[in-house]
Design a protein around this motif. Sequence first.
Motif, short mmCIF file in Angstrom:
data_model
loop_
_atom_site.label_atom_id
_atom_site.label_comp_id
_atom_site.label_asym_id
_atom_site.label_seq_id
_atom_site.Cartn_x
_atom_site.Cartn_y
_atom_site.Cartn_z
N LEU A 149 0.84 -1.19 0.00
CA LEU A 149 0.00 0.00 0.00
C LEU A 149 0.88 1.25 0.00
N ILE A 150 0.52 2.20 -0.85
CA ILE A 150 1.23 3.47 -0.93
C ILE A 150 0.33 4.52 -0.31
N GLU A 151 0.77 5.12 0.80
CA GLU A 151 -0.06 6.09 1.48
C GLU A 151 0.05 7.46 0.81
N VAL A 152 -1.10 8.01 0.49
CA VAL A 152 -1.18 9.32 -0.13
C VAL A 152 -1.16 10.37 0.99
N PRO A 153 -0.29 11.37 0.89
CA PRO A 153 -0.21 12.38 1.95
C PRO A 153 -1.49 13.22 2.07
N LYS A 154 -1.70 13.74 3.26
CA LYS A 154 -2.80 14.67 3.50
C LYS A 154 -2.34 16.03 2.96
N SER A 155 -2.93 16.43 1.86
CA SER A 155 -2.58 17.71 1.24
C SER A 155 -3.72 18.10 0.31
N SER A 156 -3.53 19.13 -0.48
CA SER A 156 -4.59 19.58 -1.39
C SER A 156 -4.92 18.48 -2.41
N VAL A 157 -6.08 18.59 -3.01
CA VAL A 157 -6.48 17.62 -4.03
C VAL A 157 -5.44 17.58 -5.14
N GLU A 158 -4.99 18.74 -5.57
CA GLU A 158 -4.01 18.80 -6.66
C GLU A 158 -2.71 18.09 -6.27
N GLN A 159 -2.26 18.30 -5.04
CA GLN A 159 -1.02 17.66 -4.59
C GLN A 159 -1.21 16.15 -4.44
N ARG A 160 -2.37 15.74 -3.99
CA ARG A 160 -2.64 14.30 -3.87
C ARG A 160 -2.66 13.64 -5.24
N VAL A 161 -3.31 14.28 -6.20
CA VAL A 161 -3.36 13.74 -7.56
C VAL A 161 -1.95 13.67 -8.13
N GLU A 162 -1.16 14.72 -7.95
CA GLU A 162 0.22 14.74 -8.44
C GLU A 162 1.03 13.61 -7.80
N PHE A 163 0.85 13.38 -6.50
CA PHE A 163 1.55 12.29 -5.82
C PHE A 163 1.20 10.95 -6.45
N ILE A 164 -0.08 10.73 -6.69
CA ILE A 164 -0.52 9.45 -7.28
C ILE A 164 0.07 9.30 -8.68
#
Length: 181
Positions: free
Chosen positions: A159-174
Amino acid sequence: MAKAQKILLIGGPGTGKSTIINRLEQMGYHCLSEISREIILTAQKEGTEQLFLTQPLRFSELLLEGRIKQHQKADQLAANYVFIDRGIPDITAYLDLARDKYPVLFDDANVEYKYDQVFILPIWEAIYISDNERYEDLEEAKKIQQQLIKTYTQLGYDLIEVPKSSVEQRVEFILTNTQTN
């Protein structure tokens, strides 16, 4: 063309999965939305307020059928990736948490229908909202989160945990952390 990689977003209720799926879809990616709300709304129209609470196995059978269809649909998409809001193992995670018994076909589906990558969105109190289809309170959401982690880990997923941040930052992380074959 090779089959699209199935990129799964999981997490307890209210962690932002649908918001991220919607954003990815707006960006032009192939996405498959959560189907449990559709099942819940159909049951409510037929007079059952919370199908999962009154008939958990029936609800789960409908969910399994729908998620298998989504998995099969993903195999037919002409895309590199398809992002999916919740997966087949979520069903057994919920049933196990409720200590409900279920037929072996649920476990078989967990083995037969695999995902290429799984991102988990953490419980985040600041964005948690209860609504008509989400009956769980925050404490129940936390229990569900732990069961999801347990179920997916037991099935061998990293599992890759997505950081708690803005929607844009979460999408970019993914997108940044989506593997290519």
